[in-house]
Write an enzyme that holds these catalytic residues in place. Structure first.
Site, short mmCIF file in Angstrom:
data_model
loop_
_atom_site.label_atom_id
_atom_site.label_comp_id
_atom_site.label_asym_id
_atom_site.label_seq_id
_atom_site.Cartn_x
_atom_site.Cartn_y
_atom_site.Cartn_z
N ARG A 94 0.70 -1.12 0.02
CA ARG A 94 0.21 0.06 0.18
C ARG A 94 0.97 1.22 0.03
O ARG A 94 0.52 2.38 -0.57
CB ARG A 94 -0.88 0.02 1.23
N ARG A 116 -11.05 3.49 -2.72
CA ARG A 116 -10.27 2.78 -1.63
C ARG A 116 -10.01 4.15 -0.76
O ARG A 116 -9.91 5.30 -0.80
CB ARG A 116 -8.73 3.11 -2.77
N HIS A 154 -20.32 10.90 -0.49
CA HIS A 154 -20.62 9.70 0.15
C HIS A 154 -22.28 9.63 -0.18
O HIS A 154 -22.96 10.72 0.51
CB HIS A 154 -20.14 9.55 1.56
C1 GRF Z 1 -21.61 7.19 -5.75
O1 GRF Z 1 -22.79 6.50 -5.34
C2 GRF Z 1 -20.68 7.63 -4.59
O2 GRF Z 1 -21.33 8.34 -3.69
C3 GRF Z 1 -20.11 6.40 -4.04
O3 GRF Z 1 -19.85 5.58 -5.14
C4 GRF Z 1 -20.79 5.89 -6.39
C5 GRF Z 1 -20.02 6.24 -7.68
O4 GRF Z 1 -20.90 6.59 -8.54
N1 GRF Z 1 -18.99 6.79 -3.55
P1 GRF Z 1 -20.14 7.09 -9.91
O5 GRF Z 1 -19.03 6.24 -10.17
O6 GRF Z 1 -19.82 8.42 -9.73
O7 GRF Z 1 -21.16 6.67 -10.95
#
Ligand code: GRF
Length: 216
Positions: A67, A93, A111
């Site tokens: 990592r 990640r 998120h």
């Molecule tokens: C989204 O729901 C984001 O909030 C989460 O992963 C998803 C990614 O979607 N962390 P995308 O790749 O932007 O379509």
């Protein structure tokens, strides 16, 4: 004044990255996108970036012995683009403390829950299982603790009877596509003031004081 530059990091589909690229293209976000960086050589976001004429760097986790080596390369790659802001747009990640500290105050994440509820993976399924009636998304500054940094924007959606993780995720995603470009725009306009955990959104007047001496 120089135009702020972004690096977008994403791992898959890239619809949030697309939302940012679209809002740069239509002038809503006053920035340029220097690059999209992905850890996944098969990510659809690569095609999206190429279509938008944005350089892509692929830094695949599995091709590094550990990592630390992975993150060293990631830091080198990001710094190579010298961005003002790093946007984690579906980057799947967890980043180590070195990289997070290096970009403190200039790295944001989206998120799919109303934090601090339902951090981590499968946030939408967590919300359904818990039985909440309102869900949503959060854009926040990235700190060393996962999904726990100062909140910039939240948008809500109802949880409907019969919702599955998938139907709820779709409803939240639409709000993500509004929230993330808005947060990026506010950052680029220097309108986010962080004090401890609190982020204050400055009005355009607060951010653009009248020229000295004009009395205007
Ligand atoms: C989204 O729901 C984001 O909030 C989460 O992963 C998803 C990614 O979607 N962390 P995308 O790749 O932007 O379509």
């Amino acid at each position: 004044m120089t135009v702020p530059s972004l690096v977008i990091m994403a791992s898959g589909r890239g619809s949030n990255a697309q939302a940012i690229l679209d809002r740069i293209a239509d002038g809503y976000i006053p920035a340029t996108c220097a690059a999209v960086i992905t850890d996944n050589p098969d990510a659809y976001v690569i095609e999206r970036a190429r279509t938008a004429g944005v350089p892509v760097s692929v830094v695949p986790f599995r091709s590094f012995p550990n990592r630390e080596a992975y993150e060293d390369r990631l830091i080198e790659t990001i710094c190579g683009y010298d961005p003002d802001l790093v946007v984690l747009a579906g980057y799947m990640r967890i980043l180590g403390s070195g990289i997070v500290r290096m970009f403190a105050g200039r790295m944001i994440n989206i998120h799919p829950s109303l934090l601090p509820a339902f951090s981590g993976l499968h946030a939408q399924e967590q919300a359904i299982r818990y039985g909440v009636k309102v869900a949503g998304c959060t854009v926040h500054f990235v700190t060393e603790e996962m999904d726990a940094g100062p909140v910039i924007i939240q948008r809500t959606v109802p949880v409907l009877d019969g919702d599955t993780g998938e139907t709820l995720a779709g409803r939240i995603l639409e709000e993500e596509h509004t929230a993330l470009p808005e947060a990026v725009r506010l950052f680029c306009e220097h309108r986010l003031e962080i004090t401890g955990r609190l982020v204050r959104v400055l009005s355009t007047e607060e951010n653009c004081p009248s020229p000295q001496g004009t009395g205007a």
